[in-house]
Scaffold this motif. Structure first.
Motif, mmCIF file in Angstrom:
data_model
loop_
_atom_site.group_PDB
_atom_site.id
_atom_site.type_symbol
_atom_site.label_atom_id
_atom_site.label_comp_id
_atom_site.label_asym_id
_atom_site.label_seq_id
_atom_site.Cartn_x
_atom_site.Cartn_y
_atom_site.Cartn_z
ATOM 1 N N HIS A 147 0.831 -1.203 0.000
ATOM 2 C CA HIS A 147 0.000 0.000 0.000
ATOM 3 C C HIS A 147 0.872 1.261 0.000
ATOM 4 C CE1 HIS A 147 -3.227 2.727 0.783
ATOM 5 N NE2 HIS A 147 -2.756 3.062 1.968
ATOM 6 N N GLY A 148 0.517 2.217 -0.837
ATOM 7 C CA GLY A 148 1.263 3.482 -0.913
ATOM 8 C C GLY A 148 0.817 4.426 0.185
ATOM 9 N N CYS A 165 -4.676 2.241 -6.050
ATOM 10 C CA CYS A 165 -3.583 1.454 -5.483
ATOM 11 C C CYS A 165 -4.008 -0.006 -5.363
ATOM 12 C CB CYS A 165 -3.284 2.066 -4.102
ATOM 13 S SG CYS A 165 -2.150 1.176 -3.061
ATOM 14 N N CYS A 167 -3.174 -3.297 -3.403
ATOM 15 C CA CYS A 167 -2.412 -3.646 -2.196
ATOM 16 C C CYS A 167 -3.095 -4.788 -1.471
ATOM 17 C CB CYS A 167 -2.224 -2.404 -1.328
ATOM 18 S SG CYS A 167 -3.757 -1.487 -1.019
ATOM 19 N N ASP A 180 -8.390 1.610 -3.099
ATOM 20 C CA ASP A 180 -7.497 0.470 -2.921
ATOM 21 C C ASP A 180 -8.250 -0.780 -3.352
ATOM 22 O OD1 ASP A 180 -5.274 1.778 -1.613
ATOM 23 O OD2 ASP A 180 -6.586 1.980 0.134
HETATM 24 ZN ZN LIG Z 1 -3.351 0.708 -1.254
#
Ligand SMILES: [Zn+2]
Ligand SMILES: [Zn+2]
Length: 291
Positions: A147-148, A165, A167, A180
């Motif tokens: 995860h960013g 993202c 993740c 996400d």
């Molecule tokens: Zn993420």
């Protein structure tokens, strides 16, 4: 007309990398030799980023902590690489770019860094292209294994940044600009490597691309970690086919929405042999160059 591609590099990235095995880019730029024979591909050298530009995103304490960490020695040139990769596109010198780095960016928040990251390269580049080139709407697609978190912290209150993202979690902000998608959920039940590649790429193709189209960005960053590759430290069992499919999808959505303005920013991944395979493959697709 076929696209021109800038590849941004600094020799420190081959000697040192803020990564467990340290030398993933040891064979660069030599492995790009064939690609660079084509006159549409250019190798540019990254300058170090100026401190005043870092201070627009990170605190003074953060910079001092990074200075004390010997593993962050390439951080200034890494951010310089990502900023130059964006500027060369916005100046009209190149259609697309691929920024190589020595230290990562997406785990760096305003006042913390971890996970092989030092300064948030993409967010600093966003600040530069906004203040110097008038770019307003920006999309970031993060396909690193993790995860960013740093990037999310820095852009979470900004509805003019779409941050998608892949993740370990599923999330969508109320305004739909922060997304996400859990790779683990999507890949569950995949029976073969090719099915894993296809399912992973489909997250970008089906979950992210329609949102990018609707969002209408003026510039797109693809934060590309190959730590998801089979045998690397974020192993999701992927191989180069997954990244090639994503690269094609990112090129086509950037052509559709923002005149092709796409910068690929290298993220995680530690293996030298995987780097030598997947990075040139993605760069070829950016420039529409055959295998
Ligand atoms: Zn993420
Ligand atoms: Zn990662």
């Amino acid at each position: 007309m076929k696209p021109s591609v800038a590849i941004i590099y600094h020799e420190s990235f081959s000697r040192r990398s803020y990564l467990t095995q340290g030398t993933r880019l040891q064979d660069f730029p030599a492995v790009l030799e064939n690609i660079l024979k084509d006159e549409r591909f250019h190798l540019l050298y990254a300058p170090p980023i100026r401190e005043e530009l870092i201070l627009r995103v990170h605190s003074r304490d953060h910079i001092e902590e990074v200075m004390r960490d010997p593993l962050c020695s390439t951080a200034w040139h890494s951010v310089g690489s990502v900023v130059l990769g964006a500027e060369t596109i916005l100046k009209g010198e190149h259609s697309r770019s691929f920024a190589l780095i020595g230290a990562g960016g997406h785990h760096a928040g305003r006042n913390y860094f971890w996970g092989y990251c030092c300064f948030n390269d993409v967010v600093i580049a966003i600040d530069v292209i906004r203040s110097s080139y008038g770019v307003r709407r920006i999309a970031i697609v993060d396909t690193d294994a993790h995860h960013g978190d740093g990037t999310r912290e820095l852009v979470k209150d900004d509805p003019t940044i779409l941050h998608c993202c892949i993740c370990q979690q599923n999330y969508e902000s109320s305004d739909g600009t922060k997304i996400d998608v859990s790779a683990y959920d999507k890949l569950r039940g995949a029976k073969s490597p090719s099915e894993r590649n296809a399912l992973y790429a489909s997250i970008v193709q089906r979950d992210f691309i329609p949102r990018i189209r609707e969002f209408r960005p003026e510039f797109i960053f693809w934060y590309f970690g190959f730590d998801t590759h089979r045998g690397d430290y974020g192993d999701l069992g992927l191989t180069v086919e997954a990244y090639e499919a994503i690269a094609r999808a990112m090129c086509s959505v950037s052509d559709e929405t923002c005149g092709g303005k796409l910068e690929v920013v290298l993220g995680g991944g530690s293996s030298r042999s995987i780097a030598n395979n997947v990075i040139p493959s993605v760069i070829r697709i950016l420039g529409d160059l055959g295998i």
